[in-house]
Design a protein around this motif. Structure first.
Motif, short mmCIF file in Angstrom:
data_model
loop_
_atom_site.label_atom_id
_atom_site.label_comp_id
_atom_site.label_asym_id
_atom_site.label_seq_id
_atom_site.Cartn_x
_atom_site.Cartn_y
_atom_site.Cartn_z
N MET A 216 0.82 -1.22 0.00
CA MET A 216 0.00 0.00 0.00
C MET A 216 0.85 1.26 0.00
O MET A 216 2.00 1.27 0.45
CB MET A 216 -0.91 0.03 1.23
N ASP A 217 0.25 2.34 -0.50
CA ASP A 217 0.86 3.66 -0.35
C ASP A 217 0.82 4.07 1.12
O ASP A 217 -0.10 3.70 1.87
CB ASP A 217 0.10 4.69 -1.19
N LYS B 283 -2.91 2.46 5.76
CA LYS B 283 -1.81 1.48 5.84
C LYS B 283 -1.34 1.35 7.28
O LYS B 283 -1.08 0.23 7.75
CB LYS B 283 -0.66 1.90 4.93
N THR C 262 -9.27 11.28 -4.83
CA THR C 262 -9.62 10.18 -3.94
C THR C 262 -10.84 9.44 -4.48
O THR C 262 -11.54 9.93 -5.38
CB THR C 262 -9.92 10.68 -2.52
N TYR D 61 -12.95 -2.03 -11.24
CA TYR D 61 -12.53 -0.69 -10.81
C TYR D 61 -12.87 0.37 -11.85
O TYR D 61 -12.31 1.46 -11.85
CB TYR D 61 -11.03 -0.70 -10.50
N VAL E 20 -6.06 3.70 -9.30
CA VAL E 20 -5.61 2.37 -8.86
C VAL E 20 -4.34 2.02 -9.62
O VAL E 20 -4.37 1.93 -10.85
CB VAL E 20 -6.71 1.32 -9.13
N ASN E 21 -3.24 1.85 -8.91
CA ASN E 21 -1.99 1.56 -9.62
C ASN E 21 -1.08 0.58 -8.91
O ASN E 21 0.06 0.37 -9.34
CB ASN E 21 -1.21 2.86 -9.90
N ASN E 22 -1.53 -0.02 -7.82
CA ASN E 22 -0.73 -1.08 -7.19
C ASN E 22 -1.67 -2.03 -6.45
O ASN E 22 -2.82 -1.70 -6.16
CB ASN E 22 0.34 -0.52 -6.25
N ASP F 195 -3.81 -1.07 -3.45
CA ASP F 195 -5.00 -0.23 -3.61
C ASP F 195 -6.30 -1.02 -3.43
O ASP F 195 -7.37 -0.43 -3.26
CB ASP F 195 -4.99 0.44 -5.00
N GLU F 196 -6.20 -2.35 -3.46
CA GLU F 196 -7.39 -3.15 -3.18
C GLU F 196 -7.93 -2.81 -1.79
O GLU F 196 -9.14 -2.66 -1.60
CB GLU F 196 -7.07 -4.63 -3.27
N THR G 65 -7.54 -0.02 -0.28
CA THR G 65 -8.08 1.34 -0.33
C THR G 65 -9.54 1.31 -0.76
O THR G 65 -10.40 1.98 -0.16
CB THR G 65 -7.26 2.20 -1.31
#
Length: 445
Positions: free
Chosen positions: A69-70, A75, A362, A398, A405-407, A410-411, A413
Motif C-alpha cells: 500500500m501507499d 496502511k 480520492t 474498478y 488504482v496503480n498497485n 489499492d485493493e 483502499t
C-alpha cells in the motif's frame, strides 16, 4: 514485484499465518481452558468439517497487500493489526469457494475459504438433467471449469461438441457448450473441477497432453497447483452439509438458466427457485443463516411472496449498469421503488459503488451508493480478488476509478471506501483472507 502465481503458491503454507479460534457462527470463545473457555487448541492441520474449533489462517497474501500500500493512515491502521489473532467474520463472503487458487465450487476451495475466515460461503446453483441441484457458476460452463471433455462418454452429451482452435488463425477460438443440464447428478459428481479458463485456445482434448480436459488456459495470476489432483465437484446438498459442519452460513445464487425454461417441458423457473428453498428446509437450515441471491428480479419477488423468511435476506444482484448505456442511471432511479416492493438487500458490482473525486484525487461513494443508502437498502458487493494485478488500473471491477488504482495494495483502499463510506455490510471475494483481514482489523464481525 513478485508474480501473483509465486505469491499465491506460497499461501498453501497456512502455518505461516496467525491463528485463533473462529468467531460468531458457533464454536468456543472466552477464557482459558478449564475456566469456561475453549478447549486446548488443536493442531492447525486437523481435519475441518466436524463442528470442532476451526482455526483461521490467512496466509501471506493480506500482509503482502498491506506492505504494497501507499503510505498513509489506512496502511498504518492495517499494519497495526498484523499480529492480531484472526477469526471468522460474516463481513467476508467466499465467492465460489477460493478460486484465486482452487477450482471454483470445489470441496477443496470451500475448505480453503473456511480456513480463511469466510463467515458465509457461496454455492451458485444450477440443475442437472435429473433435476438435482449442483454448485456451478453457470448452467453451461462445464467445458471450461471441469474435465468433462476428457470423458468421451460425457463429452458426447454436451449441448455443443468440442471444436478445436485453429493454431494458424488467432481469431478462431475453440468452442464447446457443456451444461449441467446435459448430464445427471451422478455424472456431474464424476467430474473434476478445474480452474476457470480464459483464452479458448485448445487444439486437443486428448488425455495426457498439457491440457486438463477443459477448453482454455488458467490466467497467469492464478495457479494450477491445486488442480492436478481431482478437485471434488459438489451438489447443493453436499455443500450445505459441508458448510454446516464448519458452523458457517450460506449464500446460494439461483443461476439464470441458459437452457429454455420450462426445462423438459414442465420444470419452471419458480420450481427451480422453490427447490433451492426446499433443499435448505430439508437440511433443517434456518432461513436467517441463508442469503439467497439472483440476478432475476422475479426470483427475488417469488421468494418474498412465497418464503418471506428467506425473502427477508434475499439479495438482488444488480447488473443493469452493464447491460445498456443508460442502465446505471436507470438502476439508481429504481432503488426507492425496489425498497417499496420489499427488497431489503441490493448487490451491485464494486465499480457501481465507487466514483472518483477529481478535485481531491480520492475514491468516494457513487450516486448509486448514496441512493441505495437513502432508500434504506442494505448493500453487499462483488467481487474482490478477481482482477489480477492492479498496477494497470484493475480492469472491470474498478471501472471509473482506474486512474486512481496503480498497485495491488489499492485493493484495501477500495475495500475501505466500500466498508466505511459506502457502508456495505458484506463483501464477496475470490480469496476470503483479504476481506477477513480487513474485517478483523476494523472489528467487523
Amino acid at each position: 514485484m513478485p508474480s501473483f502465481t509465486s505469491i499465491l503458491a506460497a499461501a498453501a503454507a497456512f502455518e505461516l499465518a496467525t491463528a485463533a479460534p473462529w468467531g460468531p457462527w458457533g464454536g468456543h470463545k472466552g477464557g482459558p481452558p478449564g475456566h469456561g473457555g475453549p478447549p486446548p487448541p488443536k493442531s492447525p492441520y486437523h481435519e475441518i468439517g466436524s463442528n470442532s474449533t476451526l482455526l483461521v489462517e490467512l496466509g501471506p497474501r493480506p500482509y503482502y497487500l498491506v506492505d504494497n500500500m501507499d503510505a498513509g493512515p489506512l496502511k498504518d491502521k492495517l499494519n497495526s493489526c498484523k499480529a492480531q489473532p484472526k477469526s471468522t467474520s460474516s463481513f467476508s463472503i467466499s465467492h465460489r469457494g477460493a478460486p484465486l487458487e482452487f477450482p471454483e465450487h470445489s470441496k477443496q476451495g470451500y475448505n480453503a475459504a473456511a480456513r480463511m475466515g469466510a463467515g458465509i460461503i457461496e454455492c451458485d446453483v444450477s440443475f442437472t438433467s435429473d433435476r438435482e441441484l449442483v454448485c456451478r457458476h453457470s448452467n453451461c460452463d462445464l467445458h471450461y471449469t471441469t474435465n468433462i471433455l476428457s470423458k468421451p462418454e460425457l463429452a458426447a452429451k454436451c449441448s455443443s461438441p468440442f471444436v478445436p482452435a485453429d493454431p494458424k488463425n488467432s481469431s478462431s477460438m475453440a468452442t464447446a457448450k457443456c451444461c449441467t443440464s446435459d448430464i445427471t447428478l451422478a455424472e456431474f459428481k464424476s467430474l473434476c473441477a478445474e480452474m476457470e479458463a480464459t483464452s479458448l485456445t485448445a487444439t486437443s482434448i486428448v488425455p495426457g497432453t498439457p491440457y486438463f480436459g477443459r477448453i482454455g488456459t488458467t490466467p497467469d495470476y492464478r495457479t494450477n497447483m491445486f488442480s492436478y489432483s481431482c478437485a471434488e465437484t459438489m451438489s447443493l446438498k453436499d455443500q450445505i452439509a459441508l458448510v454446516d459442519s464448519y458452523g458457517l452460513n450460506f449464500t446460494a445464487e439461483a443461476k439464470t438458466p441458459e437452457v429454455p425454461m420450462p426445462f423438459q417441458g414442465d420444470y419452471t423457473q419458480e420450481d427451480f427457485a422453490q427447490q433451492i428453498v426446499d433443499t435448505f428446509n430439508e437440511a433443517n437450515i434456518p432461513a436467517d443463516r441463508v442469503w439467497l441471491q439472483s440476478f432475476l428480479p422475479d426470483d427475488i419477488f417469488y421468494w418474498l411472496k412465497t418464503s418471506p423468511a428467506f425473502g427477508a435476506q434475499a439479495v438482488y444482484l444488480d447488473e443493469r449498469a452493464d447491460l445498456t448505456a443508460t442502465g446505471y442511471d436507470e438502476a439508481v432511479a429504481s432503488l426507492p421503488g425496489l425498497a417499496a416492493k420489499g427488497v431489503k438487500i441490493i448487490a451491485p458490482s464494486i465499480w457501481q459503488l465507487v466514483a472518483p473525486d477529481n478535485a481531491t484525487g480520492t475514491i468516494v461513494p457513487s450516486s448509486y451508493a448514496i441512493a441505495a443508502k437513502a432508500a434504506g437498502l442494505e448493500i453487499i458487493t462483488w467481487s474482490f480478488e478477481r482482477s489480477g494485478p492492479l498496477e494497470n488500473g484493475g480492469g472491470y471491477y474498478y471501472t471509473g476509478v482506474n486512474n486512481l488504482v496503480n498497485n495491488d495494495g489499492d485493493e484495501f483502499t477500495v475495500i475501505d471506501v466500500v466498508a466505511q463510506q459506502v457502508g456495505a455490510t458484506k463483501i464477496f471475494a475470490d480469496w476470503a483472507a483479504t476481506v477477513t483481514y480487513y474485517a478483523n482489523c476494523f472489528g467487523l464481525a
